[in-house]
Design an enzyme around this catalytic site. Structure first.
Site, mmCIF file in Angstrom:
data_model
loop_
_atom_site.group_PDB
_atom_site.id
_atom_site.type_symbol
_atom_site.label_atom_id
_atom_site.label_comp_id
_atom_site.label_asym_id
_atom_site.label_seq_id
_atom_site.Cartn_x
_atom_site.Cartn_y
_atom_site.Cartn_z
ATOM 1 N N ALA A 7 0.836 -1.197 0.000
ATOM 2 C CA ALA A 7 0.000 0.000 0.000
ATOM 3 C C ALA A 7 0.869 1.244 0.000
ATOM 4 O O ALA A 7 1.922 1.277 0.622
ATOM 5 C CB ALA A 7 -0.915 0.011 1.217
ATOM 6 N N CYS A 8 0.401 2.253 -0.703
ATOM 7 C CA CYS A 8 1.149 3.504 -0.782
ATOM 8 C C CYS A 8 0.183 4.680 -0.712
ATOM 9 O O CYS A 8 -0.900 4.628 -1.305
ATOM 10 C CB CYS A 8 1.954 3.544 -2.078
ATOM 11 S SG CYS A 8 3.028 4.977 -2.184
ATOM 12 N N GLY A 9 0.589 5.698 -0.018
ATOM 13 C CA GLY A 9 -0.233 6.891 0.125
ATOM 14 C C GLY A 9 -0.308 7.719 -1.131
ATOM 15 O O GLY A 9 -1.179 8.572 -1.278
ATOM 16 N N SER A 66 2.205 3.993 -7.687
ATOM 17 C CA SER A 66 3.385 3.764 -6.856
ATOM 18 C C SER A 66 3.272 2.454 -6.088
ATOM 19 O O SER A 66 4.266 1.760 -5.885
ATOM 20 C CB SER A 66 3.627 4.938 -5.910
ATOM 21 O OG SER A 66 2.463 5.252 -5.194
#
Length: 93
Positions: free
Chosen positions: A7-9, A14
């Site tokens: 997971a990426c903000g 990404s």
């Protein structure tokens, strides 16, 4: 089979790049796994369905009530060595 979530903000693009790094590392480790990717918002609700969730160390506190999932915070999301070290440590604990 080990179920892993990246997971990426910053969004889905990404997290896809991080997913590919994680897949490479886990394959090199000889682990039978299934790796998915998601935005942090989606990952927070889906985390309980995974064994490991890898996110930026700054986002670890976003995850609560994730059941059996182990949340792994990474300082350098693209560091294969850091991914390997932290996944090994999580699997031992």
């Amino acid at each position: 089979m080990l179920k892993v979530l990246a997971a990426c903000g910053n969004g889905m693009g990404s997290s896809l790049i991080i997913k590919m790094k994680i897949e490479k590392v886990l394959k090199d480790m000889g682990l039978d796994c299934e790796v998915h990717h998601a935005s942090v918002g989606q990952a927070k609700s889906d985390a309980r369905n995974f064994d490991l969730v890898l996110v930026s160390h700054m986002l670890v506190n976003e995850f609560s009530n994730v059941g059996k999932a182990k949340i792994i915070g990474l300082i350098n999301l693209l560091s294969e060595q850091e991914i390997r070290d932290k996944v090994e440590a999580a699997l031992k604990s």
